[in-house]
Motif scaffolding. Structure first.
Motif, PDB file in Angstrom:
ATOM      1  N   PRO A  93     -30.887   3.852  52.112  1.00  0.00           N
ATOM      2  CA  PRO A  93     -32.089   3.215  52.633  1.00  0.00           C
ATOM      3  C   PRO A  93     -32.112   3.237  54.159  1.00  0.00           C
ATOM      4  N   LEU A  94     -33.235   3.667  54.714  1.00  0.00           N
ATOM      5  CA  LEU A  94     -33.434   3.671  56.164  1.00  0.00           C
ATOM      6  C   LEU A  94     -34.269   2.468  56.587  1.00  0.00           C
ATOM      7  N   THR A  95     -35.289   2.180  55.807  1.00  0.00           N
ATOM      8  CA  THR A  95     -36.195   1.072  56.076  1.00  0.00           C
ATOM      9  C   THR A  95     -36.471   0.353  54.764  1.00  0.00           C
ATOM     10  N   VAL A  96     -36.349  -0.959  54.767  1.00  0.00           N
ATOM     11  CA  VAL A  96     -36.602  -1.745  53.564  1.00  0.00           C
ATOM     12  C   VAL A  96     -37.481  -2.932  53.940  1.00  0.00           C
ATOM     13  N   TYR A  97     -38.566  -3.078  53.195  1.00  0.00           N
ATOM     14  CA  TYR A  97     -39.430  -4.246  53.313  1.00  0.00           C
ATOM     15  C   TYR A  97     -39.700  -4.749  51.902  1.00  0.00           C
ATOM     16  N   THR A  98     -39.408  -5.999  51.635  1.00  0.00           N
ATOM     17  CA  THR A  98     -39.786  -6.609  50.358  1.00  0.00           C
ATOM     18  C   THR A  98     -40.415  -7.961  50.650  1.00  0.00           C
ATOM     19  N   SER A  99     -41.547  -8.199  50.027  1.00  0.00           N
ATOM     20  CA  SER A  99     -42.193  -9.499  50.201  1.00  0.00           C
ATOM     21  C   SER A  99     -41.743 -10.426  49.078  1.00  0.00           C
ATOM     22  N   LEU A 124     -36.712  10.795  62.695  1.00  0.00           N
ATOM     23  CA  LEU A 124     -37.061  10.410  61.330  1.00  0.00           C
ATOM     24  C   LEU A 124     -36.831   8.918  61.116  1.00  0.00           C
ATOM     25  N   PHE A 125     -35.694   8.408  61.569  1.00  0.00           N
ATOM     26  CA  PHE A 125     -35.393   6.988  61.409  1.00  0.00           C
ATOM     27  C   PHE A 125     -36.430   6.124  62.138  1.00  0.00           C
ATOM     28  N   GLU A 126     -36.782   6.523  63.347  1.00  0.00           N
ATOM     29  CA  GLU A 126     -37.776   5.781  64.124  1.00  0.00           C
ATOM     30  C   GLU A 126     -39.139   5.809  63.429  1.00  0.00           C
ATOM     31  N   ASP A 129     -39.170   3.383  60.487  1.00  0.00           N
ATOM     32  CA  ASP A 129     -39.297   1.994  60.947  1.00  0.00           C
ATOM     33  C   ASP A 129     -40.760   1.659  61.233  1.00  0.00           C
ATOM     34  N   THR A 130     -41.451   2.585  61.882  1.00  0.00           N
ATOM     35  CA  THR A 130     -42.878   2.387  62.198  1.00  0.00           C
ATOM     36  C   THR A 130     -43.698   2.297  60.926  1.00  0.00           C
ATOM     37  N   TYR A 144     -41.594  -1.826  50.315  1.00  0.00           N
ATOM     38  CA  TYR A 144     -41.539  -0.458  50.844  1.00  0.00           C
ATOM     39  C   TYR A 144     -40.080  -0.126  51.098  1.00  0.00           C
ATOM     40  N   VAL A 145     -39.634   1.024  50.565  1.00  0.00           N
ATOM     41  CA  VAL A 145     -38.267   1.486  50.794  1.00  0.00           C
ATOM     42  C   VAL A 145     -38.346   2.963  51.166  1.00  0.00           C
ATOM     43  N   ALA A 146     -37.830   3.303  52.324  1.00  0.00           N
ATOM     44  CA  ALA A 146     -37.668   4.703  52.711  1.00  0.00           C
ATOM     45  C   ALA A 146     -36.185   4.999  52.630  1.00  0.00           C
TER      46      ALA A 146
END
Length: 193
Positions: A93-99, A124-126, A129-130, A144-146
């Motif tokens: 996982p590079l970016t993780v958002y969970t509500s 890619l990592f940046e 994040d965006t 959202y999980v990248a």
């Protein structure tokens, strides 16, 4: 953290209602599993417009220990007994958002994007994040999980929605899933393996 997914492609004549019943009856068993962030029980069916029938759960693990303990569990053994041993694809996982409304997800979308040698990984990592920050602003998006497959060099973007967005249609690099259930893990202690 580690993301994981396995997939079973099922015949066109397979009664997908059997999978839905299995998820309804057994899906709660991973609630509070130590080391699990969340598990999404994912289905794609020809009936709903997919090209193939598929059962393809997605997991977000807090650590490798949680995943290892799951693979040793009776639950995974039951899955193997029913469908055979799957290839478990693990990604970083590079970016993780969970509500806190993640359990309201009814649809998930996975985009698969090749990462070529001339793609700078720091860029890619940046970028992810965006994109993750933008997903937080979408009131329909509950997670959202990248994640990055460093073996096949592929970026996977997972978006989990309350309702299927109108503008999204399945294509070669995108799969749309119905979410049968979401299990949320516990904050409890993971035993060492």
């Amino acid at each position: 953290m580690i993301a994981a997914q396995y997939s079973f492609t099922l015949p066109a004549t397979f009664p997908m209602s059997d999978i839905e019943t299995r998820v309804r009856n057994l899906g709660h068993k991973l609630d509070s599993f130590p080391g699990l962030g969340f598990k999404a029980y994912l289905l794609s069916t020809q009936q709903a417009g997919s090209k193939i029938n598929r059962y393809a759960p997605f997991y977000l693990w807090k650590s490798e220990t949680g995943l290892v303990n799951f693979l040793k569990s009776d639950g995974f053994r039951g899955l193997e007994d029913s469908f055979g041993r799957p290839q478990v694809i693990q990604t970083l996982p590079l970016t993780v958002y969970t509500s806190d409304q993640i359990k309201q997800a009814t649809f998930a979308v996975r985009d698969s994007i090749p990462v070529y040698p001339d793609n700078a990984l720091s860029d890619l990592f940046e970028q992810e994040d965006t994109l993750g920050s933008l997903q937080k602003q979408d009131t329909n998006c509950v997670a959202y999980v990248a994640s990055l497959d460093t073996q096949g060099w592929e970026l996977q973007r997972w978006r989990f929605y309350r309702e299927q967005p109108d503008e999204i249609q399945e294509c070669e690099n995108m799969v749309i899933y119905q979410v049968g259930n979401i299990s949320i893990g516990s904050e409890g202690n993971e035993s060492a393996y």
